[in-house]
Design a protein around this motif. Structure first.
Motif, PDB file in Angstrom:
ATOM      1  N   LYS A   1       1.427  12.368  -1.628  1.00 55.42           N
ATOM      2  CA  LYS A   1       0.288  11.903  -1.060  1.00 55.42           C
ATOM      3  C   LYS A   1      -0.936  12.983  -1.467  1.00 55.42           C
ATOM      4  CE  LYS A   1       0.082   9.946   2.720  1.00 55.42           C
ATOM      5  NZ  LYS A   1       0.392   9.530   4.384  1.00 55.42           N
TER       6      LYS A   1
ATOM      7  N   ARG B   1      -0.607   6.580 -10.165  1.00 54.94           N
ATOM      8  CA  ARG B   1       0.292   6.402  -8.979  1.00 54.94           C
ATOM      9  C   ARG B   1       0.813   4.593  -9.036  1.00 54.94           C
ATOM     10  NH1 ARG B   1      -2.014   8.042  -3.202  1.00 54.94           N
ATOM     11  NH2 ARG B   1      -1.355   9.934  -3.969  1.00 54.94           N
TER      12      ARG B   1
ATOM     13  N   ASN C   1      -8.505  10.214  -3.609  1.00 55.13           N
ATOM     14  CA  ASN C   1      -7.229   9.173  -3.647  1.00 55.13           C
ATOM     15  C   ASN C   1      -7.386   7.881  -4.250  1.00 55.13           C
ATOM     16  OD1 ASN C   1      -4.913  10.231  -2.254  1.00 55.13           O
ATOM     17  ND2 ASN C   1      -6.177  10.729  -0.413  1.00 55.13           N
TER      18      ASN C   1
ATOM     19  N   THR D   1      -4.485   6.014   2.248  1.00 58.88           N
ATOM     20  CA  THR D   1      -4.176   5.751   0.800  1.00 58.88           C
ATOM     21  C   THR D   1      -4.028   4.187   0.773  1.00 58.88           C
ATOM     22  OG1 THR D   1      -2.190   6.103   0.746  1.00 58.88           O
ATOM     23  CG2 THR D   1      -3.640   7.761  -0.208  1.00 58.88           C
TER      24      THR D   1
ATOM     25  N   ARG E   1       0.818  -1.176   0.021  1.00 61.06           N
ATOM     26  CA  ARG E   1      -0.016   0.129   0.155  1.00 61.06           C
ATOM     27  C   ARG E   1       0.999   1.249   0.132  1.00 61.06           C
ATOM     28  NH1 ARG E   1      -2.788  -0.405   5.966  1.00 61.06           N
ATOM     29  NH2 ARG E   1      -3.546   1.767   5.455  1.00 61.06           N
ATOM     30  N   TYR E   2       0.124   2.261  -0.133  1.00 62.29           N
ATOM     31  CA  TYR E   2       1.038   3.736  -0.057  1.00 62.29           C
ATOM     32  C   TYR E   2       1.861   3.989   0.833  1.00 62.29           C
ATOM     33  CZ  TYR E   2       2.060   8.465  -0.795  1.00 62.29           C
ATOM     34  OH  TYR E   2       2.848   9.806  -0.997  1.00 62.29           O
TER      35      TYR E   2
ATOM     36  N   GLU F   1       5.921   4.536   1.371  1.00 65.65           N
ATOM     37  CA  GLU F   1       6.323   5.971   1.877  1.00 65.65           C
ATOM     38  C   GLU F   1       7.473   5.634   2.888  1.00 65.65           C
ATOM     39  OE1 GLU F   1       4.050   9.939   3.415  1.00 65.65           O
ATOM     40  OE2 GLU F   1       3.253   7.987   4.249  1.00 65.65           O
TER      41      GLU F   1
END
Length: 414
Positions: A207, A221, A212, A414, A180-181, A185
């Protein structure tokens, strides 16, 4: 047909053409007259050599036919095994020879064609060999094949499925990760702390506060994450970073270990095999051999031993023996290390397991029996050894930077 024979036919054809032209000129024109008159008795019978000339030309064309063969050096083989010819059976080429009336072999297009064909064939052979020997540089492709919106209670996020594929060949076993995002990150922040200079030009998608979960944002993305991973993998320092490597496979090893602890060996095979494929593609095996102190060597060995135990518990002895043999090839000590008793603490239990498995499935076990006997003869007690299963259950699979830290704020957005 020999080369001299071909030259003879060419000269003869040129002579016949010259005679025909002379006869035609005498028939169509009268000597001393300046006015052109239509021929009166020009018939096909007046030129008995014409049909003979056409037949001979066809015969030459058939004999000059052939195909290229690249089995030897500068060799042109004819379709007829009894003929060796390097000539192209081009009808326009033969026609030019007759019309121009070349009679000398030094200026004959036939002689020129031989040299040109040989040169062309040599060039084709060299290009063909270079293409066969050319190695395609291996690299990894990161492809987002699915992106789904997940709702867990009050938390909502997008889960990206990424296939890791070996390029330059047909990859029979692509590995898969789901992230996942917030996972990306966290990886980005850790790499920036440890490799600030290398990460300066690496772009990371920002972000968003809104939209989103719309299709356009997810698609953009997805492409951005593909480029992000590809860019980092192209940089040698980042590609070898434990933080980058563990981002791919460590979660699978931890999941496999948890399933083994509760006795779910069948379910553990999935993440363990996927983790093994990821480590293979990322080059963790070679890196562990070059730098044995790295955590990646421990993770690589854990994966193989976990597969040995899981397959053994499921009575799949052939697969268990294969992975055990692979682990032993990595752990086999040098002769000096053996004499000084400097070898891995799990070497002896692995040798014992491999000998037993090989005996059950009728595979050659002599190499490992000899090594086990040498260790025993050196004074080592081979009977009092640690349990492989106990090691797997207790091994702490932690990230190279330590235990996982708390999630960053907004991980669930997200």
């Amino acid at each position: 047909m020999t080369l001299n024979g071909i030259h003879f036919l060419t000269a003869w054809s040129a002579g016949m053409a010259s005679k025909l032209l002379d006869r035609l000129r005498r028939t169509l024109f009268k000597e001393g007259e300046a006015v052109f008159k239509e021929p009166t008795d020009v018939t096909e019978d007046s030129f008995p050599e014409s049909s003979e000339l056409e037949d001979d030309t066809e015969c030459v064309s058939e004999r000059l036919g052939g195909t290229l063969c690249f089995d030897g050096e500068n060799v042109l083989e004819s379709e007829d095994p009894g003929e060796a010819s390097g000539l192209d059976s081009d009808s326009d080429f033969l026609g030019e020879s007759v019309e121009d009336g070349f009679g000398s072999t030094e200026t004959s297009p036939v002689g020129q064609s031989l040299g040109g064909s040989s040169l062309l064939t040599h060039q084709l052979q060299e290009n063909w060999r270079s293409m066969r020997s050319r190695s395609v540089p291996e690299k990894l492709l990161f492809e987002v094949t699915d992106a789904s919106v997940v709702q867990e209670g009050s938390s909502k996020y997008v889960l990206y499925t990424i296939h890791v594929i070996q390029s330059g060949m047909f990859d029979k076993s692509p590995a898969v990760i789901t992230r996942r995002y917030s996972d990306f990150e966290r990886l980005h922040n850790r790499l920036r702390r440890r490799h600030g200079d290398d990460m300066e030009r690496v772009y990371f998608p920002r972000k968003k506060l809104r939209k989103n979960f719309v299709a356009e944002t997810i698609a953009k993305r997805s492409r951005a994450f593909e480029q992000y991973l590809t860019h980092m993998h192209s940089l040698a320092e980042l590609r070898r970073s434990p933080t980058f490597l563990e981002f791919f496979y460590l979660g699978d090893l931890q999941a496999g270990q948890m399933l083994m602890r509760v006795g779910h060996y069948q379910e553990a095979l999935g993440p363990l095999l996927n983790g093994l494929r990821l480590q293979e593609k990322l080059g963790c095996e070679q890196q562990g051999k070059q730098q044995p102190q790295y955590q990646q060597r421990t993770h690589w060995l854990f994966t193989l031993l976990a597969l040995v135990t899981s397959f053994q518990e499921l009575e799949q002895l052939g697969e268990a023996q294969e992975h055990c043999d692979r682990a032993l090839r990595d752990l086999a000590p040098s002769q000096d290390a053996l004499l000084q008793h400097r070898f891995h603490p799990l070497l002896i239990p692995l040798l014992q397991i491999n000998v037993r498995l090989s005996w059950k499935i009728s595979r050659d076990k002599r190499r490992w029996e000899v090594l086990l006997q040498e260790i025993q003869n050196s004074g080592v007690d081979v009977g009092n050894q640690p349990s492989l299963k106990e090691y797997l259950m207790k091994e702490a699979l932690v990230e190279s930077e330590g235990d996982s830290k708390g999630k960053a704020k907004g991980d669930d957005t997200t």
